[in-house]
Design a protein around this motif. Structure first.
Motif, PDB file in Angstrom:
ATOM      1  N   GLU A 162       0.837  -1.202   0.000  1.00  0.00           N
ATOM      2  CA  GLU A 162       0.000   0.000   0.000  1.00  0.00           C
ATOM      3  C   GLU A 162       0.871   1.252   0.000  1.00  0.00           C
ATOM      4  N   THR A 163       1.946   1.229   0.769  1.00  0.00           N
ATOM      5  CA  THR A 163       2.873   2.364   0.784  1.00  0.00           C
ATOM      6  C   THR A 163       3.504   2.560  -0.596  1.00  0.00           C
ATOM      7  N   LYS A 186      -4.974   0.413 -12.266  1.00  0.00           N
ATOM      8  CA  LYS A 186      -5.585   0.570 -13.582  1.00  0.00           C
ATOM      9  C   LYS A 186      -6.896  -0.214 -13.759  1.00  0.00           C
ATOM     10  N   PRO A 187      -7.028  -1.416 -13.191  1.00  0.00           N
ATOM     11  CA  PRO A 187      -8.320  -2.112 -13.340  1.00  0.00           C
ATOM     12  C   PRO A 187      -9.477  -1.383 -12.658  1.00  0.00           C
ATOM     13  N   TYR A 188      -9.186  -0.447 -11.757  1.00  0.00           N
ATOM     14  CA  TYR A 188     -10.236   0.238 -10.998  1.00  0.00           C
ATOM     15  C   TYR A 188     -10.554   1.625 -11.534  1.00  0.00           C
ATOM     16  N   LEU A 189      -9.567   2.284 -12.173  1.00  0.00           N
ATOM     17  CA  LEU A 189      -9.813   3.615 -12.745  1.00  0.00           C
ATOM     18  C   LEU A 189      -8.697   3.942 -13.720  1.00  0.00           C
ATOM     19  N   ASP A 190      -8.980   4.849 -14.653  1.00  0.00           N
ATOM     20  CA  ASP A 190      -8.013   5.167 -15.702  1.00  0.00           C
ATOM     21  C   ASP A 190      -6.833   5.971 -15.173  1.00  0.00           C
ATOM     22  N   ASP A 191      -7.081   6.877 -14.233  1.00  0.00           N
ATOM     23  CA  ASP A 191      -6.019   7.730 -13.705  1.00  0.00           C
ATOM     24  C   ASP A 191      -5.692   7.312 -12.275  1.00  0.00           C
ATOM     25  N   PRO A 192      -4.578   6.597 -12.074  1.00  0.00           N
ATOM     26  CA  PRO A 192      -4.243   6.110 -10.727  1.00  0.00           C
ATOM     27  C   PRO A 192      -4.082   7.223  -9.690  1.00  0.00           C
ATOM     28  N   GLN A 225      -6.001   9.473  -9.019  1.00  0.00           N
ATOM     29  CA  GLN A 225      -7.305   9.831  -8.444  1.00  0.00           C
ATOM     30  C   GLN A 225      -7.894   8.713  -7.591  1.00  0.00           C
ATOM     31  N   ALA A 226      -7.093   7.690  -7.267  1.00  0.00           N
ATOM     32  CA  ALA A 226      -7.613   6.533  -6.533  1.00  0.00           C
ATOM     33  C   ALA A 226      -8.000   6.908  -5.110  1.00  0.00           C
ATOM     34  N   SER A 227      -9.060   6.283  -4.631  1.00  0.00           N
ATOM     35  CA  SER A 227      -9.504   6.477  -3.249  1.00  0.00           C
ATOM     36  C   SER A 227      -8.734   5.545  -2.323  1.00  0.00           C
ATOM     37  N   ASP A 228      -8.861   5.743  -1.022  1.00  0.00           N
ATOM     38  CA  ASP A 228      -8.204   4.877  -0.047  1.00  0.00           C
ATOM     39  C   ASP A 228      -8.678   3.435  -0.188  1.00  0.00           C
ATOM     40  N   GLU A 229      -9.981   3.270  -0.475  1.00  0.00           N
ATOM     41  CA  GLU A 229     -10.527   1.925  -0.627  1.00  0.00           C
ATOM     42  C   GLU A 229      -9.920   1.233  -1.849  1.00  0.00           C
ATOM     43  N   GLN A 230      -9.758   1.948  -2.938  1.00  0.00           N
ATOM     44  CA  GLN A 230      -9.178   1.363  -4.139  1.00  0.00           C
ATOM     45  C   GLN A 230      -7.702   1.025  -3.928  1.00  0.00           C
ATOM     46  N   ILE A 231      -7.015   1.873  -3.192  1.00  0.00           N
ATOM     47  CA  ILE A 231      -5.605   1.601  -2.893  1.00  0.00           C
ATOM     48  C   ILE A 231      -5.482   0.334  -2.043  1.00  0.00           C
ATOM     49  N   ALA A 232      -6.351   0.210  -1.049  1.00  0.00           N
ATOM     50  CA  ALA A 232      -6.324  -0.970  -0.190  1.00  0.00           C
ATOM     51  C   ALA A 232      -6.637  -2.233  -0.990  1.00  0.00           C
ATOM     52  N   ASP A 248      -4.517  -7.131  -3.884  1.00  0.00           N
ATOM     53  CA  ASP A 248      -4.362  -7.837  -5.158  1.00  0.00           C
ATOM     54  C   ASP A 248      -2.959  -8.403  -5.335  1.00  0.00           C
ATOM     55  N   THR A 249      -2.007  -7.919  -4.545  1.00  0.00           N
ATOM     56  CA  THR A 249      -0.642  -8.446  -4.642  1.00  0.00           C
ATOM     57  C   THR A 249      -0.503  -9.824  -4.004  1.00  0.00           C
TER      58      THR A 249
END
Length: 525
Positions: A316-317, A363-369, A371-378, A383-384
């Motif tokens: 995540e970091t 990228k699977p969650y949004l086109d511009d990384p 702009q990702a939210s905390d939930e998408q980052i988590a 996913d790793t």
């Protein structure tokens, strides 16, 4: 249900790779076995060793042809299904792939022809040199493929160029002598030697049970047991080296193999058996062996092996750092020239560029990384984590079979030394039924190595989801069906040819056939 082009492309490559890997280990191992047999023939002049070389060479030839036919398709897939991957890393990946092609289609193919058609045209030493060239060429062909694959596991000797948007070589020697690649090479080749040894051992045991070609069978079994015991022991030792390197370069893979959800105090215990639950993030009914994993993974009693949850937090970091690098990269690309690049963007990219690949996990969650939210980052961080139960069990199947091969070849080596190979028919039957087991172990090893790297196609650099070609799902699905059918036919053809050659034997057997007595009637000592 919507078809996922990434999953379909992965499935296609997995199917073709697994089929291809049915032929590779036997080719690697048999090439050396027949070279050993012909060496004995040249040294002793005894025709039985020439007969053995030609017989096992026929089986090698059948397998070699199938391996080449299935391997060509895999190389074309990089351009068909993984075009962005080929563009992104072509400067690095292309060189060892091209050299492997030269090894396979020039060195190997040339000397294979001399092996089959040069028996009456070359001197004994000349033909022996051609046979060893086949063995060396086969193994060097594997070396270059595994150098390429090792770079995917540990991308050294290269850097990302923001102007060309590609990975470029800056130290080819580092790529060539990548410790992960070297460990994979010796481990994979040793596994091929085990495969060939068990194959020769099993077929020879079948001949002994049938009372056919006894002189050939006993000598072949002796070679297989001796060579197989050495190879089986080396597989275990070299597998330990691969595990140690995973601690350095692929920590998540190692944690998933062990289903180690939390970081344990050093030295970590080895989970002998258990039932990983990825959804609950725990392992049920786990049986631990204290200290063993710490010793294997770190070769010390004081170094910790990080667990999955800590590795996810670290990912995540790195994703957040990668988002900063991604934003800076957009500014660099927009500047148009090196002089126009804002200094802040240049500095940000230099500081965080190593984590750019982690931003692409978004990228699977949004086109511009950026702009990702905390939930998408988590979510991207989790996913790793590859599929833990799959890695946990395939690794243990592979290791369990590895120790079985050591025991089996050791027993036959002992019986060979005491000239008692035909004394225990039940053990010969075990040898026959063991023939398919090395292939199961090899396929499990492939799954551990490649499936365990997910979600990366290049560890820490390029996610698999970002590497695929822009193809329609129906197109990929059609090729999956087509390849599966063609490869299944090829597999049936190979099995038919191999079985026919084995049933026929090296030559017409004019000696009276004598079956071994059943176990209860076998003479005992």
């Amino acid at each position: 249900m919507e078809l996922d082009i990434v999953d379909l492309s992965r499935l296609q490559f997995a199917i073709t790779a697994l089929y291809h890997f049915l032929f590779v280990p036997l080719t690697l191992g048999l090439s050396v076995v027949i070279a050993i047999m012909e060496t004995v023939y040249v040294m002793t002049g005894r025709d039985i060793w020439r007969q053995m070389t030609k017989f096992w060479g026929t089986l090698f030839g059948i397998n070699f042809v199938m391996g080449v036919a299935t391997g060509i398709v895999m190389e074309f897939q990089f351009g068909m299904n993984w075009s962005y991957y080929s563009h992104y890393v072509g400067d690095i990946f292309g060189a060892p792939l091209a050299i492997e092609g030269l090894m396979a289609f020039f060195l190997e193919a040339t000397f294979v022809g001399l092996f089959f058609f040069g028996w009456d045209k070359l001197s004994r030493l000349g033909h022996l040199a051609a046979t060893w060239a086949v063995a060396i060429g086969s193994n060097f062909s594997a070396l270059w493929i595994l150098i390429a694959n090792g770079w995917m596991q540990n991308p050294v000797g290269s850097s990302f160029n923001p102007q060309t948007m590609r990975m470029e070589v800056n130290d080819f020697a580092a790529v060539l002598f990548n410790p992960v690649a070297q460990a994979k090479f010796v481990h994979t080749v040793s596994a091929g030697y085990v495969t060939a040894s068990i194959f020769v051992l099993g077929v020879s045991a079948w001949y002994l049970l049938k009372g056919r070609h006894l002189e050939l069978a006993k000598r072949s079994l002796t070679v297989a047991a001796s060579f197989g015991l050495a190879a089986s022991l080396s597989v275990v030792v070299l597998g330990d080296e691969s595990g140690y390197l995973s601690t350095e370069h692929q920590k998540m893979k190692l944690a998933a193999i062990e289903a180690m959800w939390k970081t344990e105090p050093a030295p970590a215990a080895f989970t002998a058996i258990g039932f990983p639950d990825q959804e609950a993030r725990k392992t049920h009914y786990a049986v631990h062996i204290p200290w063993v994993m710490g010793l294997i993974g770190t070769r010390s009693l004081t170094t910790e092996i990080p667990g999955i949850e800590d590795l996810v937090a670290h990912a995540e970091t790195r994703i957040r750092n990668g988002m900063a690098a991604y934003g800076a990269l957009q500014e660099i690309r927009a500047a148009g020239s090196d002089a126009a690049i804002p200094e802040a963007a240049r500095t940000t990219f230099e500081e965080n560029g190593a984590d750019l690949g982690y931003a692409l996990l978004l990228k699977p969650y949004l086109d511009d990384p950026t702009q990702a939210s905390d939930e998408q980052i988590a979510q991207a961080a989790w996913d790793t984590v590859p599929n833990v139960p799959t890695l946990f069990w395939t690794f243990r199947i592979m290791v369990g079979l590895g120790f079985f091969f050591i025991a089996l070849t050791a027993v036959f080596f002992y019986l060979s030394a005491r000239h008692q190979l035909d004394r225990y028919p039940w053990l010969l039957r075990v040898g026959v039924f063991a023939i398919p087991l090395p292939w199961i172990a090899a396929e499990c090893g492939w799954i551990v190595a490649e499936f365990g790297r997910q979600p990366w196609i290049i560890e820490g650099v390029l996610p698999t989801a970002a590497a695929v070609s822009n193809l329609g799902a129906a197109t990929v699905l059609t090729t999956i069906v087509g390849f599966s059918l063609i490869y299944s036919v090829l597999f049936v053809v190979e099995m038919a040819l191999m079985l026919a050659a084995i049933r026929k034997g090296p030559e017409a057997d004019h000696a009276p056939r004598t079956r071994l007595a059943p176990p209860s009637l076998a003479p005992a000592e």
